[in-house]
Design an enzyme around this catalytic site. Structure first.
Site, PDB file in Angstrom:
ATOM      1  N   ASP A 177      -1.150   6.310  11.235  1.00  8.75           N
ATOM      2  CA  ASP A 177      -1.057   4.931  11.902  1.00  8.75           C
ATOM      3  C   ASP A 177       0.636   4.496  11.694  1.00  8.75           C
ATOM      4  OD1 ASP A 177      -0.428   4.357   9.560  1.00  8.75           O
ATOM      5  OD2 ASP A 177      -1.980   3.020   8.680  1.00  8.75           O
ATOM      6  N   SER A 197       0.524  -1.524  -0.318  1.00  7.77           N
ATOM      7  CA  SER A 197      -0.203   0.011   0.358  1.00  7.77           C
ATOM      8  C   SER A 197       1.338   0.958  -0.035  1.00  7.77           C
ATOM      9  CB  SER A 197      -0.585  -0.290   1.282  1.00  7.77           C
ATOM     10  OG  SER A 197      -0.412  -0.038   2.053  1.00  7.77           O
ATOM     11  N   HIS A 223       1.461   4.737   6.855  1.00  6.88           N
ATOM     12  CA  HIS A 223       1.366   5.187   5.483  1.00  6.88           C
ATOM     13  C   HIS A 223       1.607   6.857   5.995  1.00  6.88           C
ATOM     14  CE1 HIS A 223      -1.126   1.552   6.066  1.00  6.88           C
ATOM     15  NE2 HIS A 223      -0.812   1.278   4.364  1.00  6.88           N
TER      16      HIS A 223
END
Length: 216
Positions: A192, A15, A195
């Site tokens: 978090d 991601s 990211h």
């Protein structure tokens, strides 16, 4: 600079490089998404238009080394890249900690190394080269259990990079240096600690570009 005229540069990972890139393959200013990959691609093409670099993004959110290995032929080799840039491992480690009741969700360090070794060995004979980036956890406390584990996985990447003569970028050190220099908590660039926001993505972009010899 590391890249040459008409090179095909492919980014693969999780991601951190996805950020809504187009499917099945992210190409062009619209298709790269909004990750550090897009930032890198925009800077390369805007600074070196005469190079005609073709930049492809096949990063996929949630992926582990298992997933990359399963799609390697389709998403990497069939695209015939000259350079493969890979950052993977965050989810291999993260699943160990956020899925403690399902140990099979994580990827142990021995499997992690085996998966990376196979992808590297299968790829190097067919490309000009690779760029490896270590996984990271934006935690300055090196005694934190997930940070300690991530450091071990990052050490595997650096070991394989040295073994195969591959340019390797230590993104964990990058974050440590950035937060210490600015006296910042990781939440300043990330909700978090994984990211990065738009500022954090520029930190990744600058570090990658510096490593490949981009002329500012």
């Amino acid at each position: 600079m590391l890249f040459e005229k008409n090179d095909r540069i492919l980014f693969i990972g999780d991601s951190i490089g996805d950020y809504d890139r187009w499917r099945p393959k992210g190409e062009s200013a619209d298709g790269w998404g909004t990750s550090y990959v897009a930032d890198v691609a925009q800077m390369l093409q805007s600074t070196y238009p005469e190079y005609r670099l073709r930049i492809m993004n096949v990063c996929t959110s949630g992926d582990q080394t298992r997933d990359l290995l399963a799609r390697w032929d389709e998403d990497v080799m069939k695209n015939q890249p000259d350079w493969v840039c890979m950052m993977i491992g965050i989810n291999d480690v993260w699943r160990i900690y956020d899925c403690p009741d399902r140990p099979e969700m994580g990827v142990g360090i021995e499997e992690y190394e085996k998966n990376l070794e196979k992808m590297i060995a299968d790829t190097l004979p067919h490309v000009k080269g690779m760029v490896l980036m270590t996984p990271y956890f934006m935690e300055l406390n090196k005694e934190d259990s997930m940070r300690k584990t991530m450091d071990l996985y990052g050490a595997v990447v650096k070991k394989l990079g040295e073994k195969h003569g591959i340019l390797t970028i230590d993104t964990q050190k990058m974050w440590d240096d950035f937060f210490i220099k600015g006296d910042l908590h990781p939440h300043a660039v990330c909700w978090d600690m994984i990211h990065p926001n738009t500022v954090g993505r520029k930190v990744l972009m600058r570090t990658f570009l510096k490593a490949v010899g981009y002329e500012w």
